[in-house]
Design a protein around this motif. Structure first.
Motif, PDB file in Angstrom:
ATOM      1  N   LEU A 166      54.980  45.729  44.339  1.00  0.00           N
ATOM      2  CA  LEU A 166      54.603  44.000  44.212  1.00  0.00           C
ATOM      3  C   LEU A 166      53.138  44.333  44.899  1.00  0.00           C
ATOM      4  CD1 LEU A 166      57.202  41.673  43.799  1.00  0.00           C
ATOM      5  CD2 LEU A 166      55.378  42.426  42.238  1.00  0.00           C
ATOM      6  N   THR A 167      53.437  45.291  46.391  1.00  0.00           N
ATOM      7  CA  THR A 167      51.764  44.614  47.338  1.00  0.00           C
ATOM      8  C   THR A 167      50.588  45.560  46.667  1.00  0.00           C
ATOM      9  OG1 THR A 167      52.897  44.581  49.388  1.00  0.00           O
ATOM     10  CG2 THR A 167      51.111  45.198  49.353  1.00  0.00           C
ATOM     11  N   VAL A 168      51.505  47.399  45.698  1.00  0.00           N
ATOM     12  CA  VAL A 168      50.718  48.398  45.099  1.00  0.00           C
ATOM     13  C   VAL A 168      50.144  47.646  43.738  1.00  0.00           C
ATOM     14  CG1 VAL A 168      50.516  50.487  44.013  1.00  0.00           C
ATOM     15  CG2 VAL A 168      51.571  50.298  46.538  1.00  0.00           C
ATOM     16  N   ALA A 169      51.256  46.482  43.045  1.00  0.00           N
ATOM     17  CA  ALA A 169      50.406  46.430  41.940  1.00  0.00           C
ATOM     18  C   ALA A 169      49.431  45.707  42.249  1.00  0.00           C
ATOM     19  CB  ALA A 169      51.571  45.266  40.914  1.00  0.00           C
ATOM     20  N   LEU A 170      49.432  44.329  43.414  1.00  0.00           N
ATOM     21  CA  LEU A 170      48.851  43.484  43.662  1.00  0.00           C
ATOM     22  C   LEU A 170      47.117  44.001  43.768  1.00  0.00           C
ATOM     23  CD1 LEU A 170      47.736  40.893  44.495  1.00  0.00           C
ATOM     24  CD2 LEU A 170      48.830  41.154  46.808  1.00  0.00           C
ATOM     25  N   ILE A 171      47.376  44.805  44.652  1.00  0.00           N
ATOM     26  CA  ILE A 171      46.035  45.566  45.038  1.00  0.00           C
ATOM     27  C   ILE A 171      45.755  46.147  44.115  1.00  0.00           C
ATOM     28  CG2 ILE A 171      45.296  47.825  46.204  1.00  0.00           C
ATOM     29  CD1 ILE A 171      47.506  47.522  49.334  1.00  0.00           C
ATOM     30  N   ARG A 172      45.722  47.278  42.967  1.00  0.00           N
ATOM     31  CA  ARG A 172      45.773  47.671  41.436  1.00  0.00           C
ATOM     32  C   ARG A 172      44.938  45.838  40.609  1.00  0.00           C
ATOM     33  NH1 ARG A 172      46.282  51.843  39.370  1.00  0.00           N
ATOM     34  NH2 ARG A 172      48.340  53.086  40.284  1.00  0.00           N
ATOM     35  N   LYS A 173      45.310  44.941  40.892  1.00  0.00           N
ATOM     36  CA  LYS A 173      45.186  44.118  39.972  1.00  0.00           C
ATOM     37  C   LYS A 173      43.497  43.559  40.400  1.00  0.00           C
ATOM     38  CE  LYS A 173      48.520  41.893  37.449  1.00  0.00           C
ATOM     39  NZ  LYS A 173      47.769  41.829  36.068  1.00  0.00           N
ATOM     40  N   MET A 174      43.911  43.059  42.131  1.00  0.00           N
ATOM     41  CA  MET A 174      42.341  42.509  42.405  1.00  0.00           C
ATOM     42  C   MET A 174      41.215  44.103  42.086  1.00  0.00           C
ATOM     43  SD  MET A 174      44.252  41.622  46.366  1.00  0.00           S
ATOM     44  CE  MET A 174      43.035  41.781  47.210  1.00  0.00           C
ATOM     45  N   GLN A 175      41.852  45.355  42.677  1.00  0.00           N
ATOM     46  CA  GLN A 175      40.870  46.339  41.916  1.00  0.00           C
ATOM     47  C   GLN A 175      39.822  46.266  40.739  1.00  0.00           C
ATOM     48  OE1 GLN A 175      39.871  50.213  43.604  1.00  0.00           O
ATOM     49  NE2 GLN A 175      39.686  48.669  45.084  1.00  0.00           N
TER      50      GLN A 175
END
Length: 181
Positions: A10-19
Motif C-alpha cells: 500500500l505504501t508503494v501504491a501510494l507513492i506511485r499514485k502520488m508520482q
C-alpha cells in the motif's frame, strides 16, 4: 491489521499514485498522505504518529521507507533545492502485482488522499494534517475550537489559516459522506 508485506504494498501504491499525480513525493508528503489514510479512513497501517515539526509524523514510517529502499521497492532521488523524492523501482511491480487485490480494495481512499493532498505545499499539508490530528486526538469537532488548538500547538500558524484548515477538513468529510467511500 495489515501484515508487513501488505503495508509495504500500500505504501508503494501510494507513492506511485502520488508520482502519477505529479507530486514531489518527498518524505513529508508521504507522511501526511499516509497519516490521512490511517486516521481519516481508518486504514490500519499501524504507524504511530506524533505531532512534530510539520504536523503528524511517524518515525516508524520513516524506518519503513528506509526498509522499502533497502528491499529495492522504492528509489530516492536527490532533487534540489528541497531534498529528495521517492519513486517506485522496477522491483516494486512484483510487490504491487502480488497485492493487486488489496491495492484495488483501497484504490478510492488512495485516490482521494492523493487528489486532495499530494500536490500541496509542506505548509499547507502541515495545517490540514494538524487539523485532523487535533480532531482525532483532542476530540475537538468545532472548527473554531480546532483552529484555536492548532494555533496553540503551532504558534506560527495564524488563526485564519488554522480556521481554513479546519474548514478544509470538514469539506473532506462532506465529500466522503456524499461519495460513500
Amino acid at each position: 491489521m495489515l501484515n508487513i508485506q501488505e503495508k509495504k504494498a500500500l505504501t508503494v501504491a501510494l507513492i506511485r499514485k502520488m508520482q502519477d499525480a505529479g507530486s514531489w513525493t518527498g518524505e513529508t508528503h508521504i507522511q501526511k498522505c499516509t497519516y490521512f489514510l490511517e486516521e481519516f479512513f481508518n486504514i490500519d497501517l499501524n504507524y504511530d504518529f506524533i505531532l512534530y515539526k510539520h504536523g503528524p509524523f511517524s518515525f516508524h514510517l520513516r524506518d519503513e521507507l528506509g526498509a522499502l529502499r533497502a528491499d529495492d521497492f522504492i528509489l530516492m532521488e536527490p532533487r534540489r533545492p528541497f531534498g529528495a523524492s521517492f519513486k517506485p523501482s522496477k522491483r516494486a511491480d512484483l510487490l504491487e502485482n502480488k497485492y493487486n487485490d488489496l491495492i484495488r480494495e483501497y484504490d478510492r481512499e488512495l485516490s482521494f488522499v492523493v487528489d486532495r493532498l499530494a500536490n500541496k505545499s509542506v505548509k499547507e499539508l502541515e495545517k490540514v494534517a494538524t487539523a485532523l490530528y487535533v480532531r482525532n486526538t483532542e476530540g475537538v469537532t468545532d472548527n473554531i475550537d480546532i483552529a484555536k488548538k492548532i494555533v496553540e500547538l503551532k504558534p506560527h500558524v495564524s488563526l485564519e489559516d488554522a480556521k481554513s484548515a479546519a474548514e478544509e477538513l470538514e469539506q473532506y468529510d462532506n465529500e466522503t459522506e456524499n461519495s460513500l467511500i
